[in-house]
Design a protein around this motif. Sequence first.
Motif: not given
Length: 72
Positions: A14-16, A32-35
């Motif tokens: 994941r990026s975040n 998650n908060q990827e989008e």
Amino acid sequence: MKKFKIEITSVPDRSNLVAEIWYEENLLAEINQEEEELKVELYNTQKAIFIFKDFIAALEEAKQKLLQLKLG
């Protein structure tokens, strides 16, 4: 809700940051908060039975912790 534990962590795929929701010793879900919108990923675990309102409270707590870090 004592058997639930929330961990904010960085994971390699994941990026975040993500919020992991643990139930006893099992990873139950990840927010998650990827989008633009938060997403919940549920993990297959051994059968676990818990109080519905406690699970909802754990989800809400994980969301709030994750958003505080994003906005802070």
